[in-house]
Design an enzyme around this catalytic site. Sequence first.
Site, short mmCIF file in Angstrom:
data_model
loop_
_atom_site.label_atom_id
_atom_site.label_comp_id
_atom_site.label_asym_id
_atom_site.label_seq_id
_atom_site.Cartn_x
_atom_site.Cartn_y
_atom_site.Cartn_z
N SER A 1 0.83 -1.19 0.00
CA SER A 1 0.00 0.00 0.00
C SER A 1 0.87 1.24 0.00
O SER A 1 2.05 1.20 0.30
CB SER A 1 -0.94 -0.01 1.20
N HIS A 2 0.27 2.37 -0.32
CA HIS A 2 0.97 3.65 -0.36
C HIS A 2 0.51 4.49 0.83
O HIS A 2 -0.67 4.78 0.95
CB HIS A 2 0.66 4.38 -1.67
N PRO A 3 1.42 4.88 1.70
CA PRO A 3 1.01 5.68 2.87
C PRO A 3 0.54 7.07 2.45
O PRO A 3 1.23 7.79 1.74
CB PRO A 3 2.28 5.74 3.71
N VAL A 54 -3.65 0.56 -4.51
CA VAL A 54 -3.03 0.68 -5.83
C VAL A 54 -2.21 1.97 -5.89
O VAL A 54 -2.30 2.81 -5.00
CB VAL A 54 -4.10 0.70 -6.95
#
Length: 77
Positions: A1-3, A54
């Site tokens: 995941s992207h923080p 995403v």
Amino acid sequence: SHPLGGCAIGKNAAEGVVDEFGRVFADTGTGATPEYYDGLYIADASIFPTALGVNPSLTISALALRIGENIAKEMDV
């Protein structure tokens, strides 16, 4: 995941930092109609309420474009 996150979108200052158009809430403590800091907007990934599963690049771009268009509309450009 992207923080992401930190300045989440909300309906008012009690629920978030900005509204759906990136306007920053001025917490007046009255709980009445939301008030905003004049001319202060946030239009980046920090307004996402949670991490995405995403790559967020297109979502960030679309959100920034929507906020920018609303700013132009408010300025009557």
